[in-house]
Write an enzyme that holds these catalytic residues in place. Sequence first.
Site, PDB file in Angstrom:
ATOM      1  N   ARG A 160       0.886  -1.177   0.000  1.00  0.00           N
ATOM      2  CA  ARG A 160       0.000   0.000   0.000  1.00  0.00           C
ATOM      3  C   ARG A 160       0.916   1.217   0.000  1.00  0.00           C
ATOM      4  NH1 ARG A 160      -5.318   1.275   3.591  1.00  0.00           N
ATOM      5  NH2 ARG A 160      -6.106  -0.067   1.954  1.00  0.00           N
ATOM      6  N   HIS A 181      -7.271   0.990  -6.502  1.00  0.00           N
ATOM      7  CA  HIS A 181      -7.499   0.095  -5.354  1.00  0.00           C
ATOM      8  C   HIS A 181      -8.183  -1.162  -5.895  1.00  0.00           C
ATOM      9  CE1 HIS A 181      -7.754  -1.261  -1.374  1.00  0.00           C
ATOM     10  NE2 HIS A 181      -8.569  -0.389  -0.822  1.00  0.00           N
ATOM     11  N   CYS A 239     -16.466   1.566   0.486  1.00  0.00           N
ATOM     12  CA  CYS A 239     -15.331   0.693   0.823  1.00  0.00           C
ATOM     13  C   CYS A 239     -14.947   0.767   2.298  1.00  0.00           C
ATOM     14  CB  CYS A 239     -14.138   1.043  -0.051  1.00  0.00           C
ATOM     15  SG  CYS A 239     -13.486   2.708   0.234  1.00  0.00           S
ATOM     16  N   ARG A 245     -13.652  -8.696   1.211  1.00  0.00           N
ATOM     17  CA  ARG A 245     -12.220  -8.489   0.969  1.00  0.00           C
ATOM     18  C   ARG A 245     -11.453  -9.775   1.284  1.00  0.00           C
ATOM     19  NH1 ARG A 245     -10.113  -3.343   1.103  1.00  0.00           N
ATOM     20  NH2 ARG A 245      -8.239  -4.421   0.396  1.00  0.00           N
TER      21      ARG A 245
HETATM   22  N1   CP Z   1     -11.322  -0.272   2.287  1.00  0.00           N
HETATM   23  C1   CP Z   1     -10.078  -0.323   2.726  1.00  0.00           C
HETATM   24  O1   CP Z   1      -9.128  -0.509   1.966  1.00  0.00           O
HETATM   25  O2   CP Z   1      -9.942  -0.166   4.072  1.00  0.00           O
HETATM   26  P1   CP Z   1      -8.584   0.013   4.870  1.00  0.00           P
HETATM   27  O3   CP Z   1      -8.024   1.353   4.486  1.00  0.00           O
HETATM   28  O4   CP Z   1      -8.982  -0.033   6.328  1.00  0.00           O
HETATM   29  O5   CP Z   1      -7.641  -1.080   4.513  1.00  0.00           O
HETATM   30  N1  NVA Z   2     -10.118   6.718  -1.430  1.00  0.00           N
HETATM   31  C1  NVA Z   2      -9.803   6.199  -0.122  1.00  0.00           C
HETATM   32  C2  NVA Z   2     -10.003   4.734  -0.055  1.00  0.00           C
HETATM   33  C3  NVA Z   2      -9.798   4.146   1.322  1.00  0.00           C
HETATM   34  C4  NVA Z   2      -9.901   2.661   1.354  1.00  0.00           C
HETATM   35  C5  NVA Z   2      -8.382   6.558   0.220  1.00  0.00           C
HETATM   36  O1  NVA Z   2      -7.511   6.507  -0.650  1.00  0.00           O
HETATM   37  O2  NVA Z   2      -8.125   6.895   1.380  1.00  0.00           O
END
Ligand code: CP
Ligand code: NVA
Length: 312
Positions: A110, A137, A271, A299
């Site tokens: 990430r 994502h 999400c 997920r």
């Molecule tokens: N939706 C999602 O990716 O959540 P997190 O940021 O908690 O991993």
């Molecule tokens: N768009 C959001 C998604 C979180 C899962 C972000 O990047 O923070």
Amino acid sequence: MKHFLSITDLSPEQIKQIIRQAILMKKSHKKSDQNTHTWSQKSLPLEGKTFAMFFEKPSLRTRLSFETGIFQLGGHGIYLDQNNVWLGVRESLSDTAKVTSSMVDGIIARTYAHSTLQEMALHSSIPVINALSDLDHPCQVLADLMTIFEEFWTFVWVKISYIWDCDNNITNSLCLACALLDIEFACAWPAWYMLPPEIIVQAVQLNPNFIFTQDPSPSVIAKNAQVIVADTRVSMWDEQEKESRIADLQEYQVTQDLMSLADPNTIFLHCLPAYRDVEVTTQVIDGPQSRVFQEAENRLHVQKALLSYLFW
Ligand code: CP
Ligand code: NVA
């Protein structure tokens, strides 16, 4: 070797195959007496495999679902947060990628910049999986598609409408996924949060028949939708704009009134994490049309199916 940096790294048939597999895995997981392995000990898909999980940003769902999923499939995930690894700071990304490739079987990362993932993939001799970047994502969107499929058992007549900031990772991945699967996709956004034109171009290149609508008014695009999607008002990239994003534009909130414009069978996805009563009301997120917790749980199952596809 297969990297998974974008949803477009999979073909439509591969996406559907992963979703079907995820639904089977979910079923067998729910049936299982034990909360751990659902496969016979001889055929655990990740038996003996180790994964380095680099996280530059915080996470609940992504970390939890990957670590749990890897464990359930017989593998081992090592969480490496930015405070300890200093990705791209202590040494070049290429050195990190080469060293990691020599010890483990897969990288899950990430990152702030999508280019960090691309650089790591370039220098890795093992698959790299995008666990969220500024651009994409894809794991989230696989779970969204799985949730939609569990609801309607088809993508053929499903229309997805997304409301609010379209210049973000979720909308990019969702738009490309819709193009791949020939799902009609509509967006309502304030003018300054537009979907990047290059994503629209890529979507149309993937599928010249892709039906994409943009309208400034959420009520216009909500009417025809089977799925209404929102994302956080403030993404992890946008904290410096937090106050203005939260204060701005109440009309882009998903409310029960907005949901009522659509068919009663229309579902709501987000999400998570959500700012309750900012981008969506508590009434909607906790209401009967919401599938957000099923979406979060998915997920786990869809990433298990993805890992099995990539590593077995
Ligand atoms: N939706 C999602 O990716 O959540 P997190 O940021 O908690 O991993
Ligand atoms: N768009 C959001 C998604 C979180 C899962 C972000 O990047 O923070």
